[in-house]
Design a protein around this motif. Structure first.
Motif, PDB file in Angstrom:
ATOM      1  N   GLU A   1      -0.111  -2.539  11.553  1.00 21.94           N
ATOM      2  CA  GLU A   1      -0.757  -2.393  10.229  1.00 21.94           C
ATOM      3  C   GLU A   1      -2.046  -3.202  10.078  1.00 21.94           C
ATOM      4  O   GLU A   1      -3.038  -2.693   9.588  1.00 21.94           O
TER       5      GLU A   1
ATOM      6  N   TYR B   1       0.815  -1.219   0.000  1.00 27.63           N
ATOM      7  CA  TYR B   1       0.000   0.000   0.000  1.00 27.63           C
ATOM      8  C   TYR B   1       0.847   1.267   0.000  1.00 27.63           C
ATOM      9  O   TYR B   1       0.349   2.362  -0.196  1.00 27.63           O
ATOM     10  N   CYS B   2       2.152   1.136   0.243  1.00 27.01           N
ATOM     11  CA  CYS B   2       2.924   2.308   0.653  1.00 27.01           C
ATOM     12  C   CYS B   2       3.645   3.018  -0.492  1.00 27.01           C
ATOM     13  O   CYS B   2       4.373   2.401  -1.261  1.00 27.01           O
TER      14      CYS B   2
ATOM     15  N   PRO C   1      -6.695   5.925   7.836  1.00 26.49           N
ATOM     16  CA  PRO C   1      -7.296   5.306   6.650  1.00 26.49           C
ATOM     17  C   PRO C   1      -6.225   4.844   5.665  1.00 26.49           C
ATOM     18  O   PRO C   1      -5.163   5.464   5.559  1.00 26.49           O
TER      19      PRO C   1
ATOM     20  N   LEU D   1      -4.002   0.165   9.698  1.00 25.68           N
ATOM     21  CA  LEU D   1      -4.623   0.845   8.564  1.00 25.68           C
ATOM     22  C   LEU D   1      -6.066   0.375   8.442  1.00 25.68           C
ATOM     23  O   LEU D   1      -6.336  -0.831   8.527  1.00 25.68           O
TER      24      LEU D   1
ATOM     25  N   LEU E   1      -5.108   4.999   2.099  1.00 25.74           N
ATOM     26  CA  LEU E   1      -5.356   5.888   0.962  1.00 25.74           C
ATOM     27  C   LEU E   1      -4.544   5.355  -0.221  1.00 25.74           C
ATOM     28  O   LEU E   1      -3.310   5.260  -0.123  1.00 25.74           O
TER      29      LEU E   1
ATOM     30  N   LEU F   1       3.722   8.970   1.258  1.00 24.11           N
ATOM     31  CA  LEU F   1       3.122   7.670   1.596  1.00 24.11           C
ATOM     32  C   LEU F   1       1.877   7.427   0.757  1.00 24.11           C
ATOM     33  O   LEU F   1       1.546   6.302   0.391  1.00 24.11           O
TER      34      LEU F   1
ATOM     35  N   ARG G   1       3.346   0.853  13.661  1.00 21.66           N
ATOM     36  CA  ARG G   1       2.031   0.221  13.552  1.00 21.66           C
ATOM     37  C   ARG G   1       2.199  -1.263  13.244  1.00 21.66           C
ATOM     38  O   ARG G   1       3.127  -1.639  12.526  1.00 21.66           O
TER      39      ARG G   1
HETATM   40  N1  5AD Z   1      -2.300   5.112   3.069  1.00 23.97           N
HETATM   41  C1  5AD Z   1      -2.322   5.403   4.376  1.00 23.97           C
HETATM   42  N2  5AD Z   1      -1.302   5.191   5.215  1.00 23.97           N
HETATM   43  C2  5AD Z   1      -0.181   4.658   4.691  1.00 23.97           C
HETATM   44  N3  5AD Z   1       0.977   4.311   5.265  1.00 23.97           N
HETATM   45  C3  5AD Z   1       1.803   3.833   4.319  1.00 23.97           C
HETATM   46  N4  5AD Z   1       1.179   3.857   3.118  1.00 23.97           N
HETATM   47  C4  5AD Z   1      -0.062   4.353   3.329  1.00 23.97           C
HETATM   48  C5  5AD Z   1      -1.177   4.598   2.510  1.00 23.97           C
HETATM   49  N5  5AD Z   1      -1.154   4.325   1.195  1.00 23.97           N
HETATM   50  C6  5AD Z   1       1.224   4.373   6.707  1.00 23.97           C
HETATM   51  C7  5AD Z   1       1.579   3.004   7.276  1.00 23.97           C
HETATM   52  C8  5AD Z   1       2.901   3.242   7.943  1.00 23.97           C
HETATM   53  C9  5AD Z   1       2.930   4.727   8.124  1.00 23.97           C
HETATM   54  C10 5AD Z   1       4.290   5.328   8.237  1.00 23.97           C
HETATM   55  O1  5AD Z   1       2.297   5.216   6.989  1.00 23.97           O
HETATM   56  O2  5AD Z   1       0.602   2.593   8.209  1.00 23.97           O
HETATM   57  O3  5AD Z   1       3.016   2.570   9.180  1.00 23.97           O
END
Ligand code: 5AD
Length: 433
Positions: free
Chosen positions: A253, A159-160, A321, A291, A323, A398, A251
């Motif tokens: 997660e 997701y990141c 959330p 998340l 995203l 992110l 987290r």
């Molecule tokens: N949407 C929301 N939160 C995110 N993180 C990473 N990618 C996303 C995303 N697409 C959050 C993760 C991580 C934190 C640093 O950023 O939960 O632990």
């Protein structure tokens, strides 16, 4: 500008001091030598971080005194819960009564609350959480600064937006001097008392270098430092604790091991939890959570997330959330609703009325301009301010369009203080014990 008010040491027993704030008594862990009853201190996150001159303390306190009580009045008014407003003889009223009596809710009851959608029901849930927040945390609100020191990351979280899936992203690594200067300025010029240093899992900087940065910051300014560099292992945690870090933001997660494995191929939830538990055993404060709205996540998973965070007795709950971020495997996922997130924050508060802080995350603020206010009125009592130098902030992507990405620090502080005052909150941390 000041993000904490001085407290007066009433008594000291071993390393625990009893502190009075306008007559309100709190406890904090002390690591300073030469502290005596009658001294004035600043505490953050339950730690004494600085002893201050009595005259200076009294000056700050006299400035605060009047405002402190008028803010408290506003907060008490906004968090008032009229029992007569609660509809009787419904499943909701039974659960709300149980929450107010601070009895443990069953998973089915948490699930029921997560499924609420009617406006008046949601309002009751948020008010219940806000009432419990006020009961134990009064009007205090933690304002932590976050410095994103590098966006390099070798991990593959699907997701990141700074994961190794994203090859087009410009990668930066703040130098040691830049990090120290940013942190020192945040403390000395802007009054921050707690800072989070965050990065991806950056193989280009070893833990000894991080320890040196932390030591230097701690030598220069009194501040509670949280680290957030992913999983650094027991020896890393030990080194950074010895250097002066006292909190970990990590987290888990998701609490569902299968979902975790799917989102983080080749990594495991067990390892993540082991890291959190190790940190806690070493004495770190924990900020953790998950998340919300991940593709494939169920309501039961979210109940599991809330339970897990409570079981870890996190000092701060961080639920945000999901995203969707372009160039990641989950780019086509959908965004959860603001209400869904507010429900999660309020349940975190209901599960742990007394101890944990609940933060309104930047991701939540990104969803909706009113989210910060609404979160604070639904059980949350903490916000983060982005202290990363503006030239780097946009690269810590992110997810797209992050809140505050282009806002000068002064502006963010002004807006934060303005919002907090409007709802009767004082940007202070009176300890967690
Ligand atoms: N949407 C929301 N939160 C995110 N993180 C990473 N990618 C996303 C995303 N697409 C959050 C993760 C991580 C934190 C640093 O950023 O939960 O632990």
């Amino acid at each position: 500008m000041c993000y904490a008010i001085p407290g007066k040491v009433e008594s000291i027993e071993n390393n625990v001091v009893t502190v009075s704030y306008f007559g309100e008594i709190k406890k904090a862990r002390n690591e300073l030598e030469e502290l005596l009853p009658g001294d004035y201190i600043y505490a953050q996150g339950g730690f004494v971080i600085e002893k201050i001159d009595a005259r200076r303390a009294q000056e700050v306190l006299s400035l605060w005194k009047e405002m402190f009580f008028s803010l408290q009045e506003v907060d008490v008014r906004l968090s008032h819960l009229d029992i007569a407003e609660i509809p009787r003889n419904s499943q909701l009223s039974v659960i709300v009564d149980k929450a107010l009596e601070e009895r443990d809710l069953a998973n089915e009851e948490l699930g029921y609350l997560l499924n609420l959608s009617e406006e008046s029901h949601l309002e009751l849930l948020f008010k219940t959480a806000n009432f419990l927040r006020q009961k134990y945390h009064k009007n205090s609100c933690c304002v932590h600064g976050i410095i994103e020191i590098s966006n390099y990351c070798h991990r593959n979280c699907s997701y990141c937006g700074i994961s190794n899936h994203v090859s087009a992203l410009y990668r930066y690594r703040m130098t040691k001097e830049e990090i120290v200067t940013t942190a020192v300025e945040a403390v000395q010029e802007h009054g921050f008392k707690a800072l989070v240093l965050q990065s991806g899992e950056d193989r280009g900087r070893d833990v000894d270098e991080l320890a040196a940065v932390i030591k230097e910051i701690k030598n220069k300014v009194p501040v509670l430092l949280f680290i957030s560099f992913g999983e650094i292992g027991e020896s890393g945690l030990k080194k950074l604790y010895a250097a002066g870090a006292r909190g970990l933001l990590l987290r888990f997660e998701t609490s569902n091991p299968l979902l975790y494995a799917r989102l983080h191929p080749a990594y495991s939830l067990d390892a993540r939890l082991a890291e959190l538990r190790m940190a806690q055993a070493l004495g770190y404060l924990l900020i953790t959570g998950s998340l919300i709205g991940l593709p494939g996540q169920t309501k039961d998973d979210i109940v599991g997330d809330l339970r897990l965070a409570a079981k870890l007795s996190a000092d701060m709950f961080s639920f945000g959330p999901f995203l969707p971020s372009p160039h990641t495997p989950l780019r086509d996922g959908s965004v959860p609703s603001l209400q869904e997130l507010l429900k999660v924050l309020s349940l975190a508060r209901i599960l742990d009325p007394q101890h944990g802080n609940v933060v309104v995350t930047t991701a939540l603020e990104t969803m909706d301009k009113e989210a910060r206010r609404e979160g604070l009125l639904a059980g949350a009592n903490s916000v983060m301010v982005n202290v990363t130098p503006l030239r780097y902030r946009k690269f810590y992507e992110l997810y797209p369009s992050r809140a505050h990405v282009n806002e000068e620090l002064e502006w963010q502080i002004q807006e934060t203080v303005h919002l907090l005052k409007s709802i009767g909150r004082a940007p202070i941390d009176m300890g967690t014990q």
